[in-house]
Each structure stands twice: as structure tokens, then as C-alpha cells.
Design a protein around this motif. Sequence first.
Motif, PDB file in Angstrom:
ATOM      1  N   GLY A   1       0.330  18.575 -25.574  1.00  0.00           N
ATOM      2  CA  GLY A   1      -0.566  19.718 -25.444  1.00  0.00           C
ATOM      3  C   GLY A   1      -0.358  20.765 -26.524  1.00  0.00           C
ATOM      4  N   ILE A   2      -1.438  21.466 -26.865  1.00  0.00           N
ATOM      5  CA  ILE A   2      -1.384  22.574 -27.817  1.00  0.00           C
ATOM      6  C   ILE A   2      -1.620  23.857 -27.039  1.00  0.00           C
ATOM      7  CG2 ILE A   2      -2.243  23.486 -30.000  1.00  0.00           C
ATOM      8  CD1 ILE A   2      -1.160  20.610 -30.146  1.00  0.00           C
ATOM      9  N   PHE A   3      -0.670  24.779 -27.179  1.00  0.00           N
ATOM     10  CA  PHE A   3      -0.714  26.023 -26.399  1.00  0.00           C
ATOM     11  C   PHE A   3      -0.406  27.176 -27.355  1.00  0.00           C
ATOM     12  CE2 PHE A   3       0.649  29.308 -23.527  1.00  0.00           C
ATOM     13  CZ  PHE A   3      -0.023  29.072 -22.335  1.00  0.00           C
ATOM     14  N   ILE A   4      -1.430  27.932 -27.722  1.00  0.00           N
ATOM     15  CA  ILE A   4      -1.276  29.037 -28.665  1.00  0.00           C
ATOM     16  C   ILE A   4      -1.898  30.288 -28.050  1.00  0.00           C
ATOM     17  CG2 ILE A   4      -1.823  29.900 -30.981  1.00  0.00           C
ATOM     18  CD1 ILE A   4      -2.086  26.984 -31.867  1.00  0.00           C
ATOM     19  N   THR A   5      -1.168  31.375 -28.081  1.00  0.00           N
ATOM     20  CA  THR A   5      -1.653  32.628 -27.486  1.00  0.00           C
ATOM     21  C   THR A   5      -1.887  33.674 -28.565  1.00  0.00           C
ATOM     22  OG1 THR A   5      -0.369  32.172 -25.489  1.00  0.00           O
ATOM     23  CG2 THR A   5      -1.174  34.413 -25.779  1.00  0.00           C
ATOM     24  N   VAL A   6      -3.035  34.311 -28.486  1.00  0.00           N
ATOM     25  CA  VAL A   6      -3.383  35.397 -29.406  1.00  0.00           C
ATOM     26  C   VAL A   6      -2.921  36.714 -28.789  1.00  0.00           C
ATOM     27  CG1 VAL A   6      -5.278  36.519 -30.652  1.00  0.00           C
ATOM     28  CG2 VAL A   6      -5.370  34.070 -30.177  1.00  0.00           C
ATOM     29  N   LYS A   7      -2.604  37.685 -29.627  1.00  0.00           N
ATOM     30  CA  LYS A   7      -2.106  38.961 -29.120  1.00  0.00           C
ATOM     31  C   LYS A   7      -3.116  39.691 -28.240  1.00  0.00           C
ATOM     32  CE  LYS A   7       1.528  39.913 -32.488  1.00  0.00           C
ATOM     33  NZ  LYS A   7       2.069  40.855 -33.508  1.00  0.00           N
ATOM     34  N   ASP A   8      -4.404  39.339 -28.360  1.00  0.00           N
ATOM     35  CA  ASP A   8      -5.394  39.978 -27.488  1.00  0.00           C
ATOM     36  C   ASP A   8      -5.488  39.294 -26.127  1.00  0.00           C
ATOM     37  OD1 ASP A   8      -6.818  37.622 -27.849  1.00  0.00           O
ATOM     38  OD2 ASP A   8      -8.487  38.531 -28.931  1.00  0.00           O
ATOM     39  N   GLY A   9      -4.666  38.271 -25.884  1.00  0.00           N
ATOM     40  CA  GLY A   9      -4.621  37.598 -24.583  1.00  0.00           C
ATOM     41  C   GLY A   9      -5.348  36.272 -24.541  1.00  0.00           C
ATOM     42  N   THR A  10      -6.127  35.955 -25.554  1.00  0.00           N
ATOM     43  CA  THR A  10      -6.823  34.668 -25.602  1.00  0.00           C
ATOM     44  C   THR A  10      -5.805  33.538 -25.754  1.00  0.00           C
ATOM     45  OG1 THR A  10      -8.739  35.690 -26.653  1.00  0.00           O
ATOM     46  CG2 THR A  10      -8.548  33.302 -26.832  1.00  0.00           C
ATOM     47  N   ILE A  11      -6.010  32.461 -25.004  1.00  0.00           N
ATOM     48  CA  ILE A  11      -5.101  31.308 -25.049  1.00  0.00           C
ATOM     49  C   ILE A  11      -5.869  30.070 -25.492  1.00  0.00           C
ATOM     50  CG2 ILE A  11      -3.568  29.812 -23.714  1.00  0.00           C
ATOM     51  CD1 ILE A  11      -3.140  32.188 -21.798  1.00  0.00           C
ATOM     52  N   TYR A  12      -5.424  29.479 -26.599  1.00  0.00           N
ATOM     53  CA  TYR A  12      -6.004  28.214 -27.056  1.00  0.00           C
ATOM     54  C   TYR A  12      -5.194  27.099 -26.425  1.00  0.00           C
ATOM     55  CZ  TYR A  12      -7.514  24.429 -30.147  1.00  0.00           C
ATOM     56  OH  TYR A  12      -8.018  23.247 -30.637  1.00  0.00           O
ATOM     57  N   ARG A  13      -5.867  26.298 -25.616  1.00  0.00           N
ATOM     58  CA  ARG A  13      -5.166  25.249 -24.879  1.00  0.00           C
ATOM     59  C   ARG A  13      -5.999  23.966 -24.938  1.00  0.00           C
ATOM     60  NH1 ARG A  13      -0.647  22.844 -23.275  1.00  0.00           N
ATOM     61  NH2 ARG A  13      -0.418  22.467 -21.042  1.00  0.00           N
ATOM     62  N   VAL A  14      -5.454  22.901 -25.551  1.00  0.00           N
ATOM     63  CA  VAL A  14      -6.124  21.613 -25.563  1.00  0.00           C
ATOM     64  C   VAL A  14      -5.095  20.536 -25.272  1.00  0.00           C
ATOM     65  CG1 VAL A  14      -8.045  22.211 -27.101  1.00  0.00           C
ATOM     66  CG2 VAL A  14      -5.880  21.477 -28.097  1.00  0.00           C
ATOM     67  N   ILE A  15      -5.544  19.488 -24.574  1.00  0.00           N
ATOM     68  CA  ILE A  15      -4.685  18.363 -24.242  1.00  0.00           C
ATOM     69  C   ILE A  15      -5.485  17.079 -24.456  1.00  0.00           C
ATOM     70  CG2 ILE A  15      -3.305  19.657 -22.559  1.00  0.00           C
ATOM     71  CD1 ILE A  15      -4.966  18.358 -20.358  1.00  0.00           C
ATOM     72  N   PRO A  16      -4.798  15.931 -24.641  1.00  0.00           N
ATOM     73  CA  PRO A  16      -5.527  14.668 -24.765  1.00  0.00           C
ATOM     74  C   PRO A  16      -5.978  14.167 -23.407  1.00  0.00           C
ATOM     75  CG  PRO A  16      -3.167  14.290 -24.996  1.00  0.00           C
ATOM     76  CD  PRO A  16      -3.351  15.770 -24.874  1.00  0.00           C
ATOM     77  N   ASN A  17      -7.272  14.142 -23.177  1.00  0.00           N
ATOM     78  CA  ASN A  17      -7.816  13.696 -21.895  1.00  0.00           C
ATOM     79  C   ASN A  17      -8.051  12.188 -21.887  1.00  0.00           C
ATOM     80  OD1 ASN A  17      -7.890  16.273 -20.783  1.00  0.00           O
ATOM     81  ND2 ASN A  17      -9.856  16.727 -21.762  1.00  0.00           N
TER      82      ASN A  17
END
Length: 425
Positions: free
Chosen positions: A409-425
Motif C-alpha cells: 500500500g501507498i500511504f502519503i499524508t499532506v499537511k492540509d490533512g489530505t491522505i493519498y491511499r492506494v492499494i493493489p485490488n
Amino acid sequence: MRKQMISILTALALFVGGYASLAGIGGTSTVEAAQAVSSFKDVPASHWASSAIYSAVEKGYFKGYADGTFKPGLPVTKAEMASILARLNDQPELPTAEPNHFTDVPEWAKNGVSTAIAKGFIHPSSYKDKLGAQAALERGEMAEWLTQGLSVVDSDYGQALSDVTNTVIPAKEYFTGKLADSQKNAVAVALGTGLMSVANDKTFGVNRTTTRAEVAVLLSRYASVAKTKPADLQGLNELRQVGLTGTNLGVIAPRYQKPGPEKFSESYDYSKITGDFSKIRNQELVTVTNYADLKIKNWIVVNPYVEGNARSIYYDIFVEEKNKPLRGAYYSFSEFDISIKKSMTQLQGGSLINSPTINTLTSPSTSAFRDYGAKHINDFLGPKGVFTVRNPSYWGSGLLHFDKELRPGIFITVKDGTIYRVIPN
């Protein structure tokens, strides 16, 4: 008087063979074309462009010279190329073309230039009063003309020219900052469609002239691309997606998607989750350690297990044939902008993001990566691995895993609170 007339006619024949008839003036039968090509002294069957030259002569785009040569290495002028493009019968014309205001076009080429404008290859508004008609056509301008022509064939090619504005272009001039903004989009689409390619030195060569042999090949490629839908060209799709979002993930690894709300507890604020990389591109990220502020400009994914057209357009930059990652992983390459707060070593920089995929510790190790002129982390390191600049921008190298045991999984958080989250489905 008769001798003088013969001399004039001979000179005219040479002129027509080398210039005016480049646009096919006078016509040539298939039999005549075959005979002409087979008899060109300087185009043996082994010549790299012999088949394309044959085709171009057969279609009436070119003729040979009176001395029995084709002169494949002779540069083509803008007036000549405009006249050639005017002869492309399958090219539609614009409903309303820009007026031809050029004052430097020779008489023999005026109709050809006007027709090339009507067919959308040339935009007079991009010039002043002069086309530079007698100057040799350079590859950067050739890319502009051909991609503008494609946008008339299919409006989606025109949209592609817009979509690639912020893309990563697989040419040395892009990485070294020597590609003019005015030509970036055309070069990107020319590469993405396969119309044009980089040379052995990894440069596109925007200022190199275009020869008669090269034009013959380009005409063949143009005809093929014009019959192809933009959506069917993977390289172009990658360039467009990177331009619009910052990553080619959706093209190369479409299994990676935003997880559904069922993957989170009911108390979790699912509205913060995004699978759109553009939402975090060039945004300040939350880091594990506090040595520096970090942004990701672009994220390129390469599948090393496919061949031919299925390969990423970025394959040749980042990957060497001999290397294959373990357990079916893809390669992952991220371009970082880093703002160091005080001082930072390479190891400390590598701790900013705790991810095997978005990896700030190392850069690609291929020789091609260096040949393209892309920025390596070593360009910014001094003694004991300490960064010598406060604001380094370089490419990192990681792995995109599908194996669930290896944190896919890819889990990246932006300082404004947005979270980029992707996983292989």
C-alpha cells in the motif's frame, strides 16, 4: 539562343527535382517511382530509409535529381516541407484557416504553404511576418507542425497537446532544462505517438535539421499515427496522465486503486482519502522525521516484465535489461523537491518517508539515467553524505510491491490533512 534555352531548361529541371517537385508537382506513376528508387545511386537497398523513400517517391512527395541521386542526407527547408505536407490527401482541412501573411515564401511554394496552413500543420499566428521559408526545418519545429496536423485529424490529439503541459518528457533536453517551453508539448506528443524519437545520445535534437530521408520516414509514421486513436497509444497515455496528475500509475499499474470505505473503521474520516495523485502533487507532505520539508513533483512506475509497445515510455530512462526486482515488484521513481531546515545527511533524508515505494534514500543507478541528464542524489552530496545545498531536487528509486507481505500500500499524508491511499485490488 537554342543553347541558352536548353541550359535554362536543364537548370529548371535540377531546381524542380530538388525543390518544387518535393511536393509532388508533376506526379509520378508507380512504375516510374519504382524505377527511380531502384536506380538512385545513393539509396542502396541496405539504406536505413530505402523503403520509406520508395513509398514517398511513389506517392509523389519526392523526386530524384537529374544526376540519378536522391540526396537522402540533404536538409529540407520549411518551404519544401510545407509543400510536401500540402500533398497529404488524407489530411482534412480546417473549417476556417488562419490567413497566410508570410512575406518570404518563394513563388513556387506559395500554394503549398497556404494549403499546409489550411490543413492545420502551420499556425501563422505563431510567427511574425516571415516563415523563414528558405531555412532548413529543425526537428523542434517539425514536431510542432506534425502534432498540430494530428490535432486536425482527431481533436483528442489537440487535447493531448494540452494535457502534456506538465509532463515528464523522455528526452535529455527536458531533464537538463534545455527544452524551450514553446516546444515542450509538441516534443512530448511526437515522442508519445512514436512519430519521432531520441537519438543515441538521448537528445531529441530540437535544433538539428531534418533530412530528406528522415522526412520520408516521418511521412510514413504520420500516416500510421493519423489512423490511430490517441487512447490506443500507451506512451501518449502515460505522458498525458503524468501531465495531468503527476503519475502514470493508472496506465502501468491500474490494479492500484483507492480502497473502499469498508477498509476503514466507521470512525475514520473517509472524506480525507484520495486516490488522485494530483491532490498531493507539489504539496508539502507530513514526514516521519523533521529534517526537511518534502514535496513530490512526479511519480513514475515501470513494469520491467513486459516487452515492446507494452513497455513504459520511461523504461529506457530508468531500467536496465539485466535487472529485475524480486517477487514481481515494479520499479518506482519519484522526483522530490526538498527544503532542508538546517543540515541533513543522505541517511537522514532517506528517513523522511517510511515507504519502500516513495524512497528518498537512493536514485536510479542505470547508466541511461545519467545519459539523460536526470538529477541524482549524489549530485547534491558532499563529504560523509551531507547535502551541500538546502533545496535539492532529485529522483529517488524504490519498488512498487504487489506481494501483501511486502507492504504494497501507498500511504502519503499532506499537511492540509489530505491522505493519498492506494492499494493493489
